[in-house]
Design an enzyme around this catalytic site. Structure first.
Site, PDB file in Angstrom:
ATOM      1  N   ASP A 167      38.979  32.334 -22.400  1.00  0.00           N
ATOM      2  CA  ASP A 167      38.963  32.368 -23.774  1.00  0.00           C
ATOM      3  C   ASP A 167      39.990  31.480 -24.461  1.00  0.00           C
ATOM      4  OD1 ASP A 167      37.497  34.818 -25.768  1.00  0.00           O
ATOM      5  OD2 ASP A 167      39.150  33.696 -26.670  1.00  0.00           O
ATOM      6  N   ASP A 182      39.298  26.054 -23.987  1.00  0.00           N
ATOM      7  CA  ASP A 182      38.466  25.763 -25.309  1.00  0.00           C
ATOM      8  C   ASP A 182      37.195  25.348 -24.751  1.00  0.00           C
ATOM      9  OD1 ASP A 182      37.522  24.563 -27.372  1.00  0.00           O
ATOM     10  OD2 ASP A 182      39.323  24.191 -28.428  1.00  0.00           O
ATOM     11  N   VAL A 183      36.130  25.844 -24.798  1.00  0.00           N
ATOM     12  CA  VAL A 183      34.907  25.375 -24.628  1.00  0.00           C
ATOM     13  C   VAL A 183      34.327  23.983 -25.027  1.00  0.00           C
ATOM     14  CG1 VAL A 183      33.923  27.535 -23.465  1.00  0.00           C
ATOM     15  CG2 VAL A 183      33.510  26.724 -26.029  1.00  0.00           C
ATOM     16  N   ASN A 218      29.273  32.040 -23.383  1.00  0.00           N
ATOM     17  CA  ASN A 218      29.224  33.103 -24.444  1.00  0.00           C
ATOM     18  C   ASN A 218      29.993  32.772 -25.706  1.00  0.00           C
ATOM     19  OD1 ASN A 218      29.177  36.036 -25.273  1.00  0.00           O
ATOM     20  ND2 ASN A 218      31.471  35.527 -25.233  1.00  0.00           N
ATOM     21  N   TYR A 270      24.729  27.796 -37.342  1.00  0.00           N
ATOM     22  CA  TYR A 270      24.725  28.529 -36.199  1.00  0.00           C
ATOM     23  C   TYR A 270      23.273  28.779 -35.679  1.00  0.00           C
ATOM     24  CZ  TYR A 270      25.172  33.323 -34.049  1.00  0.00           C
ATOM     25  OH  TYR A 270      25.352  34.349 -33.206  1.00  0.00           O
ATOM     26  N   LYS A 284      21.636  27.723 -31.935  1.00  0.00           N
ATOM     27  CA  LYS A 284      21.361  28.357 -30.909  1.00  0.00           C
ATOM     28  C   LYS A 284      19.694  28.179 -30.509  1.00  0.00           C
ATOM     29  CE  LYS A 284      24.633  31.597 -30.819  1.00  0.00           C
ATOM     30  NZ  LYS A 284      25.298  31.670 -29.535  1.00  0.00           N
ATOM     31  N   THR A 337      29.741  43.446 -33.870  1.00  0.00           N
ATOM     32  CA  THR A 337      31.347  42.914 -33.205  1.00  0.00           C
ATOM     33  C   THR A 337      31.864  42.236 -34.452  1.00  0.00           C
ATOM     34  OG1 THR A 337      30.407  40.643 -32.895  1.00  0.00           O
ATOM     35  CG2 THR A 337      30.380  42.320 -31.066  1.00  0.00           C
TER      36      THR A 337
HETATM   37  N1  LIG Z   1      27.526  39.490 -32.680  1.00  0.00           N
HETATM   38  C1  LIG Z   1      26.356  39.375 -32.796  1.00  0.00           C
HETATM   39  O1  LIG Z   1      25.588  39.638 -33.550  1.00  0.00           O
HETATM   40  C2  LIG Z   1      25.499  38.244 -31.960  1.00  0.00           C
HETATM   41  C3  LIG Z   1      24.178  38.201 -31.903  1.00  0.00           C
HETATM   42  C4  LIG Z   1      23.697  37.188 -31.122  1.00  0.00           C
HETATM   43  C5  LIG Z   1      24.451  36.232 -30.454  1.00  0.00           C
HETATM   44  N2  LIG Z   1      25.664  36.283 -30.421  1.00  0.00           N
HETATM   45  C6  LIG Z   1      26.458  35.502 -29.726  1.00  0.00           C
HETATM   46  O2  LIG Z   1      27.518  35.962 -28.587  1.00  0.00           O
HETATM   47  C7  LIG Z   1      28.457  35.495 -28.372  1.00  0.00           C
HETATM   48  C8  LIG Z   1      29.583  36.196 -28.624  1.00  0.00           C
HETATM   49  O3  LIG Z   1      29.865  36.700 -29.858  1.00  0.00           O
HETATM   50  P1  LIG Z   1      30.509  38.014 -30.257  1.00  0.00           P
HETATM   51  O4  LIG Z   1      29.810  38.552 -31.454  1.00  0.00           O
HETATM   52  O5  LIG Z   1      31.106  38.881 -29.236  1.00  0.00           O
HETATM   53  O6  LIG Z   1      31.730  37.360 -31.027  1.00  0.00           O
HETATM   54  P2  LIG Z   1      33.604  37.683 -31.306  1.00  0.00           P
HETATM   55  O7  LIG Z   1      34.069  36.833 -32.302  1.00  0.00           O
HETATM   56  O8  LIG Z   1      33.532  39.085 -31.238  1.00  0.00           O
HETATM   57  O9  LIG Z   1      33.926  37.185 -29.700  1.00  0.00           O
HETATM   58  C9  LIG Z   1      33.930  35.409 -29.342  1.00  0.00           C
HETATM   59  C10 LIG Z   1      34.831  35.049 -28.492  1.00  0.00           C
HETATM   60  O10 LIG Z   1      34.773  33.865 -28.285  1.00  0.00           O
HETATM   61  C11 LIG Z   1      36.107  33.220 -28.438  1.00  0.00           C
HETATM   62  N3  LIG Z   1      36.050  31.762 -28.687  1.00  0.00           N
HETATM   63  C12 LIG Z   1      35.947  31.072 -30.008  1.00  0.00           C
HETATM   64  N4  LIG Z   1      35.887  29.866 -30.100  1.00  0.00           N
HETATM   65  C13 LIG Z   1      35.913  29.567 -28.566  1.00  0.00           C
HETATM   66  C14 LIG Z   1      36.230  28.304 -27.886  1.00  0.00           C
HETATM   67  N5  LIG Z   1      36.198  27.267 -28.858  1.00  0.00           N
HETATM   68  N6  LIG Z   1      36.406  28.345 -26.827  1.00  0.00           N
HETATM   69  C15 LIG Z   1      36.443  29.499 -25.939  1.00  0.00           C
HETATM   70  N7  LIG Z   1      36.398  30.772 -26.628  1.00  0.00           N
HETATM   71  C16 LIG Z   1      36.330  30.670 -28.013  1.00  0.00           C
HETATM   72  C17 LIG Z   1      36.958  33.976 -29.480  1.00  0.00           C
HETATM   73  O11 LIG Z   1      38.386  33.931 -29.041  1.00  0.00           O
HETATM   74  C18 LIG Z   1      36.372  35.309 -29.014  1.00  0.00           C
HETATM   75  O12 LIG Z   1      37.204  35.970 -28.133  1.00  0.00           O
HETATM   76  C19 LIG Z   1      28.260  34.087 -29.502  1.00  0.00           C
HETATM   77  O13 LIG Z   1      28.056  33.115 -28.540  1.00  0.00           O
HETATM   78  C20 LIG Z   1      27.575  34.710 -30.328  1.00  0.00           C
HETATM   79  O14 LIG Z   1      26.982  33.720 -31.016  1.00  0.00           O
HETATM   80  C21 LIG Z   1      26.335  37.302 -31.077  1.00  0.00           C
END
Ligand SMILES: NC(=O)c1ccc[n+]([C@@H]2O[C@H](COP(=O)([O-])OP(=O)(O)OC[C@H]3O[C@@H](n4cnc5c(N)ncnc54)[C@H](O)[C@@H]3O)[C@@H](O)[C@H]2O)c1
Length: 256
Positions: A38, A60-61, A87, A152, A156, A187
């Site tokens: 992370d 940091d990705v 992710n 976003y 995607k 989340t």
């Molecule tokens: N929550 C939703 O409804 C949803 C729906 C579809 C897809 N997603 C996708 O699922 C994935 C996870 O989302 P989530 O809901 O768990 O979000 P979240 O905000 O709960 O967690 C995201 C995590 O990514 C980390 N992060 C952010 N920028 C970063 C970077 N540059 N390098 C490394 N880590 C980084 C953050 O520190 C955090 O721990 C994302 O790709 C999101 O787009 C989420």
């Protein structure tokens, strides 16, 4: 005597919380040695401590050197890499006409560049380990227009195409490439965005959740996504590549 196969190794980016953390836990419960990675290094440490056999590696990705170092740290520690789960993701809620280029790039640098870099540098390590898979977290936003989150949604959609293209390029190297496309999951990503959606959509405070629940049946749980990732990663799905697994309670299946 046959050499014992060591436990498979998985990296999950952005796994200090949310969907990534649930995925790390699910994979560990299925016998993977998980690398919790992370941007938030201390949160990754805390998360890894509570998962059997997990280690934390900050990354940091958006930064190619850090992604390369993440893969190298994993193969140095475990001697192999079987699964990469790109992710990490962020979101900004803004109409297109109020989105500036810096915001656009902020979102696409994590949600698209980050997936490209994770895939780009994990694949050679997976190939060197005898094959495996990559399972990205896309979104239903990548399959249908999604007002107020254009950067976003566009990122995607690109992840979905990258998944299919990489699946074809990597198939004969023994690397399957798939993605999940979740609907709204409860989340921080969604909870933090809800007030801005409510303001821009003219909904009352707290009104976003019920709108989504009506369309999806309920909010998804991070565990719903984690199980779908584990399904696609399972070596038994050896013919599944280039697939986008939608899990959304039906939100993209109906016009009304
Ligand atoms: N929550 C939703 O409804 C949803 C729906 C579809 C897809 N997603 C996708 O699922 C994935 C996870 O989302 P989530 O809901 O768990 O979000 P979240 O905000 O709960 O967690 C995201 C995590 O990514 C980390 N992060 C952010 N920028 C970063 C970077 N540059 N390098 C490394 N880590 C980084 C953050 O520190 C955090 O721990 C994302 O790709 C999101 O787009 C989420």
């Amino acid at each position: 005597m046959e050499e014992a196969m060591s436990a498979p190794v998985a990296i999950v980016t952005g796994s200090a919380k949310g969907i990534g953390l649930s995925t790390a836990r699910e994979l560990a419960s299925r016998g993977y040695q998980v690398v919790v990675s992370d941007l938030d290094a201390s949160a990754a440490e805390v998360a890894a401590k509570e998962i059997d056999g997990a280690i934390a590696v900050p990354c940091d990705v958006r930064d190619e050197d850090q992604v390369r170092a993440l893969v190298a740290a994993t193969t140095d520690h475990h001697g192999r890499l079987d699964l990469m789960v790109p992710n990490a993701g962020i979101g900004i809620v803004a109409p297109i006409l109020d989105t500036d280029l810096a915001q656009w790039r902020e979102v696409t640098s994590v949600n698209l560049d980050g997936v490209f870099l994770s895939l780009r540098w994990a694949a050679p390590a997976i190939i060197a380990s005898g094959g495996g898979s990559i399972v990205s977290i896309a979104s239903v936003s990548g399959t249908t227009g999604t007002p107020l989150i254009a950067s976003y949604a566009a990122a995607k959609a690109a992840v979905i195409n990258l998944t299919k293209t990489a699946a074809m390029e990597l198939r004969d190297h023994g690397v399957r490439v798939n993605a999940v496309a979740p609907g709204f999951i409860g989340t921080d990503l969604v909870n933090d965005a809800a007030p801005e959606f409510e303001r821009l959509l003219g909904l009352p405070e707290g009104g976003f959740g019920p709108v989504i629940e009506a369309k999806q049946g309920r909010f998804g749980d991070p565990e719903d996504v984690a199980r779908a990732v584990a399904f696609l990663a399972d070596a038994q799905q050896s013919w599944v590549t280039g697939s986008i697994l939608t899990l959304d309670g039906g939100i993209t299946s109906s016009l009304i």
